[in-house]
Enzyme design. Structure first.
Site, mmCIF file in Angstrom:
data_model
loop_
_atom_site.group_PDB
_atom_site.id
_atom_site.type_symbol
_atom_site.label_atom_id
_atom_site.label_comp_id
_atom_site.label_asym_id
_atom_site.label_seq_id
_atom_site.Cartn_x
_atom_site.Cartn_y
_atom_site.Cartn_z
ATOM 1 N N LYS A 121 -66.381 -88.065 66.272
ATOM 2 C CA LYS A 121 -66.362 -89.248 65.411
ATOM 3 C C LYS A 121 -65.110 -89.292 64.559
ATOM 4 C CE LYS A 121 -67.969 -89.789 61.442
ATOM 5 N NZ LYS A 121 -67.443 -89.964 60.048
ATOM 6 N N ASP A 139 -70.745 -93.523 63.763
ATOM 7 C CA ASP A 139 -71.228 -92.788 62.596
ATOM 8 C C ASP A 139 -72.714 -93.058 62.421
ATOM 9 O OD1 ASP A 139 -71.405 -95.361 61.599
ATOM 10 O OD2 ASP A 139 -70.479 -94.862 59.677
#
Length: 218
Positions: A121, A139
């Site tokens: 991420k 996220d």
């Protein structure tokens, strides 16, 4: 599960409601933006932005941060959760950038994820925001919204969510879609008290319908 077109249409509604959606992390250089993104794990962007000015001023380059110990960094970030580990990540990451990448933040997924504290991420965010390399970071907000709206299968992992959204959304819109879903998760489809009754996507959201039809719903 929503079709590709339904997924795109839903994200379009999110963008219309939050046309200003963009990154809320501050970073005056690629290196500082990377540090801020690492620090944002389990912390809000607002909290990160409050501590980073002093941190960035004290450590302007990878070399300056690589030369200290985690204990020297902790006072700058101790208001954030997991600050002991994050201090170690920042120092080790900086040392790796200096020793392995000649002091410059790398710009491939493989190289970025080889750095301390950098998962997929974080790497995706840096690639998209700093290097204009198409990526779809997932996220906690993107993951939650994708599952609640059934854009993905119920048991989809974050990697599966990422691949599904990359399939449904044209590459040139990945970053905007990412930001739109984050803002939707922050302000509309929140974790604890989602605004389901007033949600423009309620008609396609079985999760929201189950909430609004619950006898405990007010």
């Amino acid at each position: 599960m929503l079709s590709d077109q339904e997924t795109r249409d839903a994200i379009k509604v999110m963008r219309e409601h939050f046309p200003e959606a963009s990154t809320t992390l501050d970073g005056d250089t690629v290196f500082h933006f990377l540090l801020a993104t690492i620090l944002s794990a389990q912390s809000t962007d607002h909290a990160v932005n409050q501590v980073t000015p002093a941190l960035f001023d004290r450590f302007p380059t990878p070399q300056s941060l690589a030369a200290v110990e985690p204990s020297d960094v902790e006072p700058f970030i101790q208001r954030l959760g997991l600050y002991h580990n994050k201090a170690k990540f920042l120092v080790n990451c900086s040392r790796e950038i200096v020793t392995r990448f000649n002091g410059k933040v790398p710009h491939t997924l493989k190289e970025l994820t080889s750095l301390s504290g950098v998962g997929r991420k974080v790497a995706d965010v840096v690639l998209a925001e700093c290097f204009n390399i198409p990526a779809f970071p997932v996220d906690t907000h993107v993951n939650r919204v994708a599952h609640r709206l059934a854009m993905v299968s119920p048991k989809a992992s974050r990697l599966q969510v990422e691949k599904r959204l990359m399939q449904a959304v044209p590459k040139e819109h990945w970053l905007d879609a990412h930001h739109s879903m984050i803002f939707w998760g922050r302000y509309q489809c929140t974790a604890r008290h989602p605004q389901c009754a007033a949600c423009p996507l309620l008609k396609i959201c079985q999760y929201g319908q189950s909430i609004t039809q619950s006898p405990d719903h007010y």
